[in-house]
Scaffold this motif. Structure first.
Motif, PDB file in Angstrom:
ATOM      1  N   UNK A  83       0.830  -1.263   0.070  1.00  0.00           N
ATOM      2  CA  UNK A  83       0.041  -0.002   0.053  1.00  0.00           C
ATOM      3  C   UNK A  83       0.807   1.200   0.170  1.00  0.00           C
ATOM      4  N   UNK A  84       1.878   1.207   0.907  1.00  0.00           N
ATOM      5  CA  UNK A  84       2.818   2.419   0.974  1.00  0.00           C
ATOM      6  C   UNK A  84       3.549   2.795  -0.315  1.00  0.00           C
ATOM      7  N   UNK A  85       3.951   1.729  -0.957  1.00  0.00           N
ATOM      8  CA  UNK A  85       5.164   1.891  -2.247  1.00  0.00           C
ATOM      9  C   UNK A  85       4.539   1.742  -3.722  1.00  0.00           C
ATOM     10  N   UNK A  94       2.576   4.947  -4.306  1.00  0.00           N
ATOM     11  CA  UNK A  94       1.964   4.381  -2.776  1.00  0.00           C
ATOM     12  C   UNK A  94       0.728   5.273  -2.363  1.00  0.00           C
ATOM     13  N   UNK A  95      -0.009   4.911  -1.421  1.00  0.00           N
ATOM     14  CA  UNK A  95      -1.047   5.865  -0.956  1.00  0.00           C
ATOM     15  C   UNK A  95      -0.394   6.538   0.309  1.00  0.00           C
ATOM     16  N   UNK A  96      -1.258   7.560   0.596  1.00  0.00           N
ATOM     17  CA  UNK A  96      -0.758   8.380   1.748  1.00  0.00           C
ATOM     18  C   UNK A  96      -0.819   7.498   3.049  1.00  0.00           C
ATOM     19  N   UNK A 108      -4.541   7.143   3.968  1.00  0.00           N
ATOM     20  CA  UNK A 108      -5.317   6.091   3.320  1.00  0.00           C
ATOM     21  C   UNK A 108      -5.078   4.708   3.881  1.00  0.00           C
ATOM     22  N   UNK A 109      -3.652   4.374   3.895  1.00  0.00           N
ATOM     23  CA  UNK A 109      -2.962   3.084   4.415  1.00  0.00           C
ATOM     24  C   UNK A 109      -3.781   2.835   5.845  1.00  0.00           C
ATOM     25  N   UNK A 110      -3.639   3.733   6.755  1.00  0.00           N
ATOM     26  CA  UNK A 110      -4.053   3.525   8.024  1.00  0.00           C
ATOM     27  C   UNK A 110      -5.723   3.056   7.680  1.00  0.00           C
TER      28      UNK A 110
END
Length: 393
Positions: free
Chosen positions: A56-58, A68-70, A73-75
């Motif tokens: 998600x992050x990358x 990736x997402x902010x 958004x990941x949380x």
């Protein structure tokens, strides 16, 4: 204070770096649920979630472009996916990491029927589960078909503000969404890409069109670059189109030489009047290109509808919100305390035209028969000396 977990991430296959995870890979409530299972299962799930968060992050937003997402958004995705798995384990009576689409549909159905949450909450849940399915397809090469369901989720429904005027797109946001549509739906031609790049592009096209990488050819590259969605977004921003109006829009209503779209009385939504609405140069350019492209699409041979889905159906709020979700994720659009949906184009257009051109002109542009409806969008006495769609977004 406990330090946040870190992991080694490989970047461009050559460099590694330590990345701080914004949340623990397993939520507290999920740890409680996992106590019923062995340590090996707990370890396996934690490794799976770590890999999911890393993705998600990358590259979760765009695998091909490695975007990736902010963190926010990941949380959100992490906690909603955790909640979905806890529900699944309780329903199945056993541990599993497989969440079939039909089970995801059952979860949404339960949330809609039995939960006190507004539709916007369920809509967020849906987006998070779609990200999980995307992870399985792209990272784990799972054969998961595109998730379709018939649950009528309206992201704006359930808000305390019945008019939802605050849930509008601002001019700069509509412009960012239009530019995102240009970027999302345009790639290099098949022959202009070098062999290595072409293979990466094939992977991107296969994900976009839901086909196997080995099946991707020149004709699929042509379909991957399209003016359809930029034209939809541009006209929606100009006219404040309702989702049903996007679906009903006809090619015969276009008057591009005069920068107009003329909606006949018989086709008018929520009124018995005909409308002549102004379009910007962005919309005219996008529509001119789309009309040329549209001629080569066989599904329009016997149809006057301006836009059809890839399945040949008219667009509706659900299909349009899926497109919007993708574009909002691409630009990391901050919703703040707003509940944004496709109707936010309408609220944004009505607000801008009212503020810049006055109530009467705005009512004609966004097709209000009652001026009292348009007055709700009046935020200031600011007036524009020009009367052109180009000044709006």
């Amino acid at each position: 204070m406990q330090a946040k977990p870190t992991l080694k991430m490989q970047i461009d296959d050559t460099h590694e770096r330590d990345v701080e995870l914004p949340i623990p890979p397993v939520a507290r409530d999920t740890k409680e649920s996992l106590k019923h299972y062995s340590e090996m299962i707990q370890n396996d799930y934690a490794r799976f979630k770590t890999d999911f968060i890393q993705w998600l992050l990358t590259e979760g937003k765009d695998t091909y472009r490695r975007e990736g997402f902010s963190e926010s958004t990941v949380k959100t995705t992490h906690y909603k996916v955790e909640e979905a798995y806890r529900w699944l384990w309780e329903e199945e009576g056993e541990f599993t990491k497989e969440l079939p689409p039909h089970r995801a549909t059952e979860l949404l159905d339960q949330l809609m029927r039995k939960s006190p949450h507004p539709d916007s909450y369920v809509h967020t849940f849906e987006k998070c589960i779609r990200r999980l399915f995307k992870y399985f397809r792209e990272q784990k090469n799972r054969e998961i078909v595109e998730w379709e369901h018939d649950i009528p989720i309206e992201p704006s429904r359930g808000s305390d503000n019945k008019e939802h005027i605050k849930d509008r797109f601002y001019p700069e946001e509509m412009n960012r969404l239009y530019e995102a549509a240009l970027e999302e739906y345009s790639i290099k031609s098949f022959w202009n890409a070098d062999p290595d790049e072409r293979q990466d592009l094939k992977r991107f096209v296969s994900q976009q069109q839901g086909i196997k990488v080995g099946e991707v050819g020149e004709e699929h590259f042509k379909k991957a670059s399209s003016w359809k969605y930029p034209s939809i977004i541009a006209v929606s921003a100009d006219l404040g189109l309702r989702p049903i109006e996007v679906g009903k829009m006809k090619a015969g209503w276009l008057n591009l030489p005069q920068n107009e779209i003329n909606i006949p009385t018989a086709e008018s939504t929520k009124s018995n009047e005909s409308w002549s609405c102004e379009i910007s140069s962005k919309s005219r350019n996008a529509l001119e290109n789309w009309m040329q492209e549209r001629q080569s699409c066989s599904k329009y041979d016997d149809s006057d509808y301006l836009w059809l889905t890839k399945y040949g159906n008219q667009y509706n709020s659900r299909s349009l919100n899926k497109v919007l979700d993708k574009l909002m994720e691409r630009v990391d659009l901050d919703e703040g305390n707003r509940t944004l949906s496709y109707y936010s184009f309408r609220h944004g257009a009505a607000s801008i035209w009212t503020e810049k051109e006055g109530i009467a002109r705005a009512a004609e542009q966004v097709r209000h028969t009652n001026l009292a409806t348009t007055k709700k969008y009046l935020r200031s006495n600011e007036r524009s000396v020009k009367n052109h769609a180009n000044d709006k977004w």
